[in-house]
Design a protein around this motif. Structure first.
Motif, PDB file in Angstrom:
ATOM      1  N   LEU A  77      21.184 -17.532  30.399  1.00  0.00           N
ATOM      2  CA  LEU A  77      21.856 -18.170  29.255  1.00  0.00           C
ATOM      3  C   LEU A  77      22.489 -17.125  28.348  1.00  0.00           C
ATOM      4  N   ARG A  78      21.798 -16.010  28.158  1.00  0.00           N
ATOM      5  CA  ARG A  78      22.338 -14.932  27.336  1.00  0.00           C
ATOM      6  C   ARG A  78      23.610 -14.381  27.962  1.00  0.00           C
ATOM      7  N   VAL A  79      23.568 -14.183  29.282  1.00  0.00           N
ATOM      8  CA  VAL A  79      24.730 -13.660  29.997  1.00  0.00           C
ATOM      9  C   VAL A  79      25.938 -14.562  29.769  1.00  0.00           C
ATOM     10  N   MET A  80      25.690 -15.864  29.734  1.00  0.00           N
ATOM     11  CA  MET A  80      26.787 -16.815  29.578  1.00  0.00           C
ATOM     12  C   MET A  80      27.261 -16.905  28.136  1.00  0.00           C
ATOM     13  N   GLY A  81      26.601 -16.185  27.240  1.00  0.00           N
ATOM     14  CA  GLY A  81      27.089 -16.145  25.863  1.00  0.00           C
ATOM     15  C   GLY A  81      26.235 -16.883  24.847  1.00  0.00           C
ATOM     16  N   ALA A  82      25.011 -17.302  25.261  1.00  0.00           N
ATOM     17  CA  ALA A  82      24.138 -17.974  24.291  1.00  0.00           C
ATOM     18  C   ALA A  82      23.515 -16.927  23.368  1.00  0.00           C
ATOM     19  N   SER A  83      23.483 -17.221  22.067  1.00  0.00           N
ATOM     20  CA  SER A  83      22.869 -16.289  21.129  1.00  0.00           C
ATOM     21  C   SER A  83      21.357 -16.511  21.116  1.00  0.00           C
ATOM     22  N   ASN A  84      20.652 -15.555  20.534  1.00  0.00           N
ATOM     23  CA  ASN A  84      19.200 -15.714  20.387  1.00  0.00           C
ATOM     24  C   ASN A  84      18.876 -16.981  19.631  1.00  0.00           C
ATOM     25  N   ARG A  85      19.732 -17.280  18.642  1.00  0.00           N
ATOM     26  CA  ARG A  85      19.485 -18.465  17.829  1.00  0.00           C
ATOM     27  C   ARG A  85      19.560 -19.726  18.692  1.00  0.00           C
ATOM     28  N   MET A  86      20.534 -19.734  19.624  1.00  0.00           N
ATOM     29  CA  MET A  86      20.667 -20.908  20.477  1.00  0.00           C
ATOM     30  C   MET A  86      19.448 -21.055  21.393  1.00  0.00           C
TER      31      MET A  86
END
Ligand code: ATP
Ligand code: MG
Lengths: 402, 222
Positions: A303-312
């Motif tokens: 998910l992080r790789v795809m651009g999700a932030s820590n907050r998300m």
């Protein structure tokens, strides 16, 4: 629908085992919180009921009552007997310093004979001054208690036509009281004049109790005394015992103290137990979240790789936790109502505890509070677990193979 | 848009002879140019994945800076960096990385939904068609074969039409047919203006690159 909500719901659906496991913990949590507080509140209310029923500060009965039992017995066991104080003694008691009101009661034990429907303890009270019977009756019956009207305890069998017969006369049953688990359940309650007339009709019969030559129109079996503001209850009680020889006085406090001590102990224990289970399930929640999220590290990395932030990521974890824990908590509440239904029925007698369920509104608030507590517990746990994972760098998360 | 690395290195804490850390990537300067497909080869453990993770904003370098255009990507907040990655960098990670709760189509659409913005279903259909996985749109990603998974994650990396594409061994353990298909797509992306970086062990895949760099013991040899 936002991506976070969408994927949260899909995660829950696609991992039923994981979801059910987390839901079960929330269920445990909500059952503990709800039943624990329910039990503590019910016991508190039961105890208050006891105290309220006592109402008065001092109870006085004639010394001749000794053979029939103590003042304790009258109150807590509801055991009465045929003993009476004449008017002149009542006047003497009323004249003692510091007494505000005196409410009389007249006891009559019906005979088990052809004259009477059943053998019961009849109590006559004065509706104008009464502070011990009425508050208790009020739960069941709010109407007036007129001539020839009676209220019966739960053990007294309710006649089909609503009429009970004592010493050759008929009386209308107005209400039947809730069970208390004491001798009060064998009682019949009516106003003073009704009971006096009952006694009168009894005196002509062979099965009549002996009235010791007292005038039943003025005599009383017990006096319930309220002490004036500013006077010491114990001193007034001692005064009565010292100055008036033919009666015995006892303070209400001394009667209930052993019972209330016991009840407070029990409700304290239930409270502690609930808190312990509560803490255990929160710890369990944290451990399970930590374990479950361990296996999700790679998913988070992707998910992080795809651009999700820590907050998300924290958001997704929190939404999942909120949905699951609310489902679990609602189920838990549903399950909690099974023993509660039991409690209001048979349990109370088995436990011999004054168990008085909270009002519907209190129950509703308890339910809401339970949902909020278990919801918050899991959402906070989820949020901080996600935070902890997200704090690791994605490059490292991705290395964790699943 | 280009990615430029300025003296980046990475040290991991790891007990070794005399030291407490292990240098996976020695200080490296590197620029990834648009319109080019750049390949990195090198032995296993030489630091290739570590290097490209630092370039894609996924791993903070021990020293040095990484610029996307003029932006120092490790200076900005996590939310901003995530946004940059979402809209400008398509990452194809090493291994199989499908989200198991989502279908192939949902997986491919995920980056566009994370980013926000318009619906890209049409684009997703186009990409699935190109990767030959249209018939798998409604299948869950854990039901796919290795080659299908890899093709899905490439389509996913391309959904937001990124200027920069970083692929870690996109063709490992795939057959020739899949390799040709995937490399054809990466080549096409470079030809249409993207900056493409690819780590590979595969001679056949390397044949598609404009330039091949070699990683050796944490050092990038140009
Ligand atoms: N989190 C970590 N902690 C300690 N050492 C690490 C960590 N990540 C990577 N390394 C080490 O850094 C070195 C480089 O790892 P990296 O994954 O970059 O290799 P690679 O060139 O991609 O290898 P491969 O071709 O097998 O994928 C390896 O020796 C690895 O053991
Ligand atoms: Mg690697």
């Amino acid at each position: 629908m936002s991506f976070a909500w969408d994927i949260s719901i899909k995660n829950i659906k696609r991992k039923p085992f994981r979801s059910v496991m987390m839901g079960l913990i929330s269920m445990l949590l909500s059952i503990t919180v709800f039943l624990g507080s329910f039990a503590v509140i019910s016991l508190k209310r039961g105890l208050e009921g006891y105290k309220a029923r006592l109402g008065s500060d001092i109870v006085v009965i004639p010394s001749s009552a000794k053979g029939h039992g103590s003042v304790d017995d009258i109150y807590l066991q509801g055991i009465t007997g045929n003993y009476y104080m004449p008017q002149n003694i009542i006047d003497k008691v009323s004249a003692i310093n510091g007494i505000e009101t005196v409410s009389r009661q007249f006891f009559l034990t019906s005979a088990k004979a052809s004259c009477c429907s059943q053998r019961v303890q009849i109590t006559g009270f004065d509706p104008d001054t009464d502070i011990s019977v009425l508050p208790w009756i009020k739960d069941e019956y709010n109407g007036s208690i007129g001539e020839d009207d009676i209220i019966i305890g739960s053990e007294v069998s309710m006649p089909d036509n609503g009429i009970l017969k004592f010493y050759g006369r008929n009386y209308n049953v107005k209400a039947q009281l809730d069970r208390t688990g004491t001798g009060l359940d064998n009682g019949v309650y009516a106003n003073m004049s009704t009971v006096r007339r009952m006694a009168e009709s009894a005196s002509g019969l062979s099965a009549s109790p002996s009235f010791d030559g007292v005038d039943i129109n003025t005599a009383a079996s017990a006096l319930f005394i309220k002490v004036k503001e500013g006077y010491d209850i114990d001193e007034v009680s001692d005064d009565i015992n010292i100055h008036i020889t033919k009666v015995q006085a006892q303070t209400a406090k001394s009667m209930v103290s052993h019972i209330s001590d016991g009840l407070e102990g029990i409700s304290g224990m239930i409270g502690i137990l609930a808190v312990v289970i509560w803490i255990l399930s929160v710890v369990l929640l944290i451990v399970v979240f930590a374990l479950l999220s361990n296996e999700r590290k790679k998913e988070f990395g992707v998910l992080r790789v795809m651009g999700a932030s820590n907050r998300m990521l924290s958001g997704i974890m929190s939404i999942e936790a909120a949905i699951i824990s609310l489902c679990g908590a609602v189920t838990g509440l549903g399950i909690s109502f099974v023993p509660i239904a039991e409690f209001s029925g048979g349990m109370r007698e088995k436990l011999e505890l004054p168990f008085l369920s909270p009002e519907p509104l209190t129950i509703l608030l308890l339910c809401l509070g339970t949902l909020i507590i278990s919801g918050t517990a899991s959402v906070l746990t989820a949020f901080f677990t996600a935070r902890r994972i997200a704090a690791r760098e994605t490059g490292l998360l991705l290395r964790e193979e699943t | 848009m280009e990615i430029r690395a300025d003296g980046i290195s990475k040290k991991f804490f790891r007990k070794g002879r005399g030291t407490n850390y292990f240098t996976a990537v020695e200080p490296t300067d590197f620029t990834l140019y648009s319109n080019k497909l750049t390949g990195i080869m090198g032995r296993s453990g030489s630091g290739k994945t570590t290097l490209i993770n630092m370039l894609s904003g996924l791993l903070v370098p021990s020293e040095g800076k990484v610029y996307l255009g003029n932006c120092d990507i490790y200076e900005v907040s996590d939310i901003e960096r995530s946004q940059l990655r979402c809209s400008h960098i398509g990452v194809i990670p090493q291994g199989y990385t499908g989200l198991q709760s989502l279908t192939v189509l949902e997986n491919i659409l995920a980056p566009s939904r994370i980013c926000g913005g318009e619906d890209r279903t049409e684009k997703a259909m186009e990409l699935m068609d190109k990767m030959g996985i249209t018939h798998l749109a409604q299948v869950y990603s854990n039901e796919l074969s290795g080659g299908e998974q890899r093709r899905m994650s490439i389509a996913r990396a391309l959904i937001n039409s990124p200027h920069i594409i970083i692929a870690d061994e996109p063709t490992s353990d795939l057959d020739e047919e899949n390799t040709v298909l995937i490399m054809g797509v990466l080549r096409e992306m470079a030809d249409t203006g993207a900056a493409v970086l690819m780590v590979t062990h595969d001679k056949q895949a390397a044949g598609y690159a404009d330039a091949i760099l070699t990683m050796d013991n944490g050092r990038l040899i140009t």
